[in-house]
Motif scaffolding. Structure first.
Motif: not given
Length: 419
Positions: A142-168
């Motif tokens: 992802i670092f090699w091929n992804g642009k900064t915008q894609f990188f940030e949005r991918a991170l946002a999705v992963i963070v959302a999954i993480m937050a939902a998992s721990f709070i649940l």
């Protein structure tokens, strides 16, 4: 209509991306390890540490952000220009050392968790080395091929999954509310003799992973890249509130999950795989799976900024464009990334590595606080936004708090080495 909704969503996401990035950076397996270790060994008695750490983080995020809003300079640029170039170099070296230890522990814990989970699917499980290699390759791809915008949005999705998992998971495995309330009262619990753990080291690691100096340094870069000005001061504060509030909720949820199960059964926590093998009979397969998803998401979300820390700091210090496609930066990221194989290949203890790494981060904190205390009182830089008496009193209190936790961290590491 759909186009307008997409535009509105993109605009909203752009406003909160700096905060989401910080959350992904902050809540990694370092946080999971430290909070789970505290919850499993001491119950909810250290919840006050999370609360104090989050208040400190919010305070420093605002101060560093306001400095950049006023001057247009990032933290490293300010250290180099207004204090001394050696201070900037100190942060580059210290933060790189800290995240290198974190990368080692992150992949070790993620690989252990996945290995333990794989035992439920395949007899004997899949070797942790393969899991570590997979996630290292994924992040680097992802670092090699992804642009900064894609990188940030991918991170946002992963963070959302993480937050939902721990709070649940919090609602599934939470301890009694009375114990949670008691945990908000500051105290130093007795050393658990059966575990042989120092509460000072655990507290220092919790502070080190929550009040992380790299968070404030990178924050100024994100604020500058977002092109925020003093007119965006309220926006910056709101973004910080959302980020820190989620930090507290997720960290408390991790601690509560361990306190409501492992601590309640007197089991403690000494290695990463226990988070799966010991939770399942206590909390059930669903809760264990959700917790495992949260840990893996936390590991991947923190791995992105960890491996990028060194090149980003160098670009910031040299005031050059963050062009990550340059060969030198790709080599740096690759070398840092393969540190993730240390635990699976050589059999090091990931929990020990992560706790010592986070405690080391707490030692950098006093310098971080001292720097913003100095810069914030420079009238030639801050003008009418110069620190007032109340702000300086709060900063002095934070400085004392950071020094105390640094001493705790050093004492805890010494105690662990002696044992």
């Amino acid at each position: 209509m759909i186009i307008k909704l997409k535009q509105r969503f993109s605009k909203t996401l752009a406003l909160i991306l700096p905060g989401i990035f910080l959350l992904g950076f902050n809540i990694g397996t370092g946080s999971v390890t430290s909070m789970a270790k505290a919850g499993a060994t001491y119950g909810m008695s250290m919840l006050w540490t999370i609360l104090a750490s989050c208040f400190t983080t919010f305070f420093l995020i605002n101060l560093y952000g306001k400095y950049t809003l006023k001057t247009g300079e990032t933290a490293l640029q300010a250290f180099r220009k207004h204090i001394h170039p050696a201070v900037g170099i100190f942060f580059i070296v210290a933060l790189t050392a800290g995240v290198s230890g974190s990368v080692i522990g992150v992949m070790g814990i993620v690989a252990d968790i996945c290995f333990e989970w794989s035992k439920t699917v395949i007899t004997g499980g899949i070797s942790p080395v393969y899991f570590a290699g997979f996630f290292i390759a994924l992040v680097y791809f992802i670092f090699w091929n992804g642009k900064t915008q894609f990188f940030e949005r991918a991170l946002a999705v992963i963070v959302a999954i993480m937050a939902a998992s721990f709070i649940l998971n919090f609602f599934i495995m939470m301890p009694p509310p009375v114990e949670i309330a008691k945990g908000l009262i500051p105290n130093i619990p007795e050393v658990a003799k059966s575990q042989g753990d120092s509460p000072f080291l655990v507290i220092a690691s919790m502070v080190g992973t929550t009040v992380f100096s790299g968070l404030f340094i990178i924050r100024t870069t994100l604020v500058k890249e977002a092109r925020w000005t003093l007119n965006d001061l309220k926006k910056q504060r709101t973004d910080a509130i959302v980020s820190v509030s989620l930090m507290f909720l997720i960290s408390a949820a991790i601690m509560a999950a361990a306190a409501g199960t492992l601590y309640a059964e007197g089991l403690g926590l000494s290695n990463a795989s226990q988070m799966i093998s010991m939770l399942e009979p206590l909390a059930g397969k669903l809760a264990t799976t959700i917790f495992a998803i949260g840990i893996v998401s936390a590991g991947v979300s923190s791995q992105f900024p960890n491996v990028l820390m060194l090149p980003w700091l160098l670009c910031d210090y040299n005031q050059s464009q963050r062009e990550m496609t340059l060969p030198k930066y790709r080599i740096m990221v690759f070398l840092v990334s393969i540190l993730g194989l240390v635990v699976p290949v050589f059999g090091a203890k990931p929990v020990f590595v992560m706790i010592v790494s986070q405690a080391f981060n707490s030692v950098i904190l006093p310098v971080t606080v001292a720097c913003i205390l100095y810069l914030g009182n420079r009238k030639d830089l801050m003008g009418e936004h110069k620190n007032g008496v109340g702000m300086n009193i709060c900063l002095a209190a934070v400085l004392i708090f950071s020094i105390i936790t640094s001493i705790m961290g050093m004492n805890g590491v010494i105690e662990m080495i002696n044992k």
